[in-house]
Write an enzyme that holds these catalytic residues in place. Sequence first.
Site, PDB file in Angstrom:
ATOM      1  CG  ASN A  24      40.246  31.673  40.561  1.00 17.63           C
ATOM      2  OD1 ASN A  24      41.389  31.990  40.217  1.00 17.63           O
ATOM      3  ND2 ASN A  24      39.312  32.555  40.818  1.00 17.63           N
TER       4      ASN A  24
ATOM      5  CG  HIS B  80      41.062  34.769  35.850  1.00 17.68           C
ATOM      6  ND1 HIS B  80      41.920  33.878  36.459  1.00 17.68           N
ATOM      7  CD2 HIS B  80      40.129  35.100  36.778  1.00 17.68           C
ATOM      8  CE1 HIS B  80      41.526  33.686  37.706  1.00 17.68           C
ATOM      9  NE2 HIS B  80      40.442  34.408  37.920  1.00 17.68           N
TER      10      HIS B  80
ATOM     11  CB  CYS C 287      42.588  36.509  38.881  1.00 11.57           C
ATOM     12  SG  CYS C 287      41.980  35.889  40.463  1.00 11.57           S
TER      13      CYS C 287
HETATM   14  N1  ACO Z   1      28.611  23.972  48.785  1.00  8.03           N
HETATM   15  C1  ACO Z   1      27.294  23.956  49.004  1.00  8.03           C
HETATM   16  N2  ACO Z   1      26.582  25.082  49.167  1.00  8.03           N
HETATM   17  C2  ACO Z   1      27.212  26.239  49.096  1.00  8.03           C
HETATM   18  C3  ACO Z   1      28.590  26.333  48.870  1.00  8.03           C
HETATM   19  C4  ACO Z   1      29.295  25.121  48.706  1.00  8.03           C
HETATM   20  N3  ACO Z   1      30.640  25.090  48.470  1.00  8.03           N
HETATM   21  N4  ACO Z   1      28.950  27.629  48.835  1.00  8.03           N
HETATM   22  C5  ACO Z   1      27.832  28.345  49.033  1.00  8.03           C
HETATM   23  N5  ACO Z   1      26.791  27.505  49.192  1.00  8.03           N
HETATM   24  C6  ACO Z   1      25.407  27.839  49.446  1.00  8.03           C
HETATM   25  C7  ACO Z   1      25.225  29.222  49.980  1.00  8.03           C
HETATM   26  O1  ACO Z   1      25.448  29.230  51.364  1.00  8.03           O
HETATM   27  C8  ACO Z   1      23.779  29.506  49.643  1.00  8.03           C
HETATM   28  O2  ACO Z   1      22.984  28.892  50.624  1.00  8.03           O
HETATM   29  P1  ACO Z   1      21.655  29.616  51.170  1.00  8.03           P
HETATM   30  O3  ACO Z   1      20.794  29.805  49.957  1.00  8.03           O
HETATM   31  O4  ACO Z   1      21.142  28.633  52.151  1.00  8.03           O
HETATM   32  O5  ACO Z   1      22.134  30.916  51.753  1.00  8.03           O
HETATM   33  C9  ACO Z   1      23.574  28.732  48.348  1.00  8.03           C
HETATM   34  O6  ACO Z   1      24.683  27.836  48.221  1.00  8.03           O
HETATM   35  C10 ACO Z   1      23.471  29.578  47.107  1.00  8.03           C
HETATM   36  O7  ACO Z   1      24.450  30.548  47.155  1.00  8.03           O
HETATM   37  P2  ACO Z   1      24.530  31.595  46.021  1.00  8.03           P
HETATM   38  O8  ACO Z   1      25.450  32.682  46.429  1.00  8.03           O
HETATM   39  O9  ACO Z   1      23.171  31.969  45.565  1.00  8.03           O
HETATM   40  O10 ACO Z   1      25.165  30.733  44.841  1.00  8.03           O
HETATM   41  P3  ACO Z   1      25.572  31.235  43.433  1.00  8.03           P
HETATM   42  O11 ACO Z   1      24.729  30.578  42.416  1.00  8.03           O
HETATM   43  O12 ACO Z   1      25.704  32.718  43.353  1.00  8.03           O
HETATM   44  O13 ACO Z   1      27.027  30.614  43.306  1.00  8.03           O
HETATM   45  C11 ACO Z   1      29.327  31.298  43.430  1.00  8.03           C
HETATM   46  C12 ACO Z   1      28.036  31.002  44.207  1.00  8.03           C
HETATM   47  C13 ACO Z   1      29.791  30.016  42.783  1.00  8.03           C
HETATM   48  C14 ACO Z   1      30.384  31.782  44.401  1.00  8.03           C
HETATM   49  C15 ACO Z   1      28.989  32.372  42.369  1.00  8.03           C
HETATM   50  O14 ACO Z   1      28.417  33.495  42.954  1.00  8.03           O
HETATM   51  C16 ACO Z   1      30.199  32.760  41.606  1.00  8.03           C
HETATM   52  O15 ACO Z   1      30.678  32.014  40.776  1.00  8.03           O
HETATM   53  N6  ACO Z   1      30.705  33.990  41.845  1.00  8.03           N
HETATM   54  C17 ACO Z   1      31.952  34.427  41.284  1.00  8.03           C
HETATM   55  C18 ACO Z   1      32.987  34.241  42.327  1.00  8.03           C
HETATM   56  C19 ACO Z   1      34.310  33.823  41.791  1.00  8.03           C
HETATM   57  O16 ACO Z   1      34.480  33.319  40.691  1.00  8.03           O
HETATM   58  N7  ACO Z   1      35.289  34.010  42.618  1.00  8.03           N
HETATM   59  C20 ACO Z   1      36.590  33.579  42.264  1.00  8.03           C
HETATM   60  C21 ACO Z   1      37.543  34.498  42.810  1.00  8.03           C
HETATM   61  S1  ACO Z   1      37.394  35.940  41.979  1.00  8.03           S
HETATM   62  C22 ACO Z   1      38.532  36.017  40.850  1.00  8.03           C
HETATM   63  O17 ACO Z   1      38.890  35.117  40.185  1.00  8.03           O
HETATM   64  C23 ACO Z   1      39.054  37.324  40.633  1.00  8.03           C
END
Ligand code: ACO
Length: 345
Positions: A292, A262, A122
């Site tokens: 994103n 971004h 990104c």
């Molecule tokens: N719907 C429902 N539940 C979900 C989903 C979904 N789409 N995705 C994950 N879960 C669940 C997980 O399985 C987990 O369940 P569990 O506790 O039973 O194992 C639970 O939700 C909590 O997961 P966490 O990882 O604790 O959630 P978190 O609060 O960290 O949020 C997220 C996850 C949104 C991915 C966060 O970590 C984040 O924003 N990370 C940054 C990632 C990002 O922005 N990536 C984009 C690409 S990178 C880039 O732009 C360069």
Amino acid sequence: MHRPAPLDGQPIGLLGLGIYLPDRVMTNDEWAEYVDTSDEWIVARTGIHTRRIAADDESTADLALAAAGAALADGGFEPADIDEIVLATDTPEVFAPDTAAYVQARLGVGQIPCYDLAGSGCAGFVLALDVARSRALADGRRVLVIGVELITRLMNWKDRNTCVLFGDAAGAAVVGSGAGAIEILAATAGTDGTRSDILGLETGGTRQPVTMERVRQGLHKNLVMDGREVFREAVRRMSEASLRVLVKAGVSMDDVALVVPHQANLRILNAVAARLGLSEERVFINVQQYGNTGSASVPVALWEARDQGRIKPGDLVLLTAFGAGFHWAAMLLRFQESPGMDSGC
Ligand code: ACO
């Protein structure tokens, strides 16, 4: 072709901007038909409400061409005015040659050099802008810069951890010297290759060639993402890069009218804003509508910020981005008055 040398006092910067967003809007509720998720979860964790999905008959080069055409028109250029193309994407038209070659052939720019900044995640568009600036500075070139992703075609629609985050889009800018340019004042970038394991699309290269077995297991579209680590790194790197580019330009955050980051997700953007001490109105956010969109997210956000009148002539605008690699980049721009760039100013 003769044009003013880059060091003739004309600013080097963005001379035209364009975007393309596919028509189809996909809601969070629609995701619940594919994976175990909900609108509440997606909005609470990411801020995303909708994203655009490219049509089946659209490919990466189609999106790129549409944005490129819009950028040329915005700056009042013809294809023949372009000397070089640099295109940032993680979701190319084909594995080889690069997507820029397809765009070159269809845009009618002639046999100019063109290349992809592939896999820069990104951060790709901001990195590409900096490359273009150096080409304009060194060689007087007018460079078409494109950030494009058709990520929904290559991601795994059954992986709820990642699929709900992304959307398709393209953005483009013409970079060169000219009186009305959105001037590039300073840029910074960096890479930490030791963190390449926390985010990436790993299958398809020589390390993990696509095999029948991998396809059977759905691993050919496996986006590797350690969400929490990505979150932490993203906030740190985007904040640090922002401060570094300000130091380079010799200005402070108080001088900056708008930060265009971004658009990874809303919580990341809020955390960056908090770290930099920025109020809500000084950060442009549109991740709610588009999700994103990888290397397209910064140009789309910049275009919309200008279109919505969030930027005035003379304003300093800070771009900051991070992505798989881990790469990060930031750039400071100064908007100027110009007939070609005045919508929204
Ligand atoms: N719907 C429902 N539940 C979900 C989903 C979904 N789409 N995705 C994950 N879960 C669940 C997980 O399985 C987990 O369940 P569990 O506790 O039973 O194992 C639970 O939700 C909590 O997961 P966490 O990882 O604790 O959630 P978190 O609060 O960290 O949020 C997220 C996850 C949104 C991915 C966060 O970590 C984040 O924003 N990370 C940054 C990632 C990002 O922005 N990536 C984009 C690409 S990178 C880039 O732009 C360069």
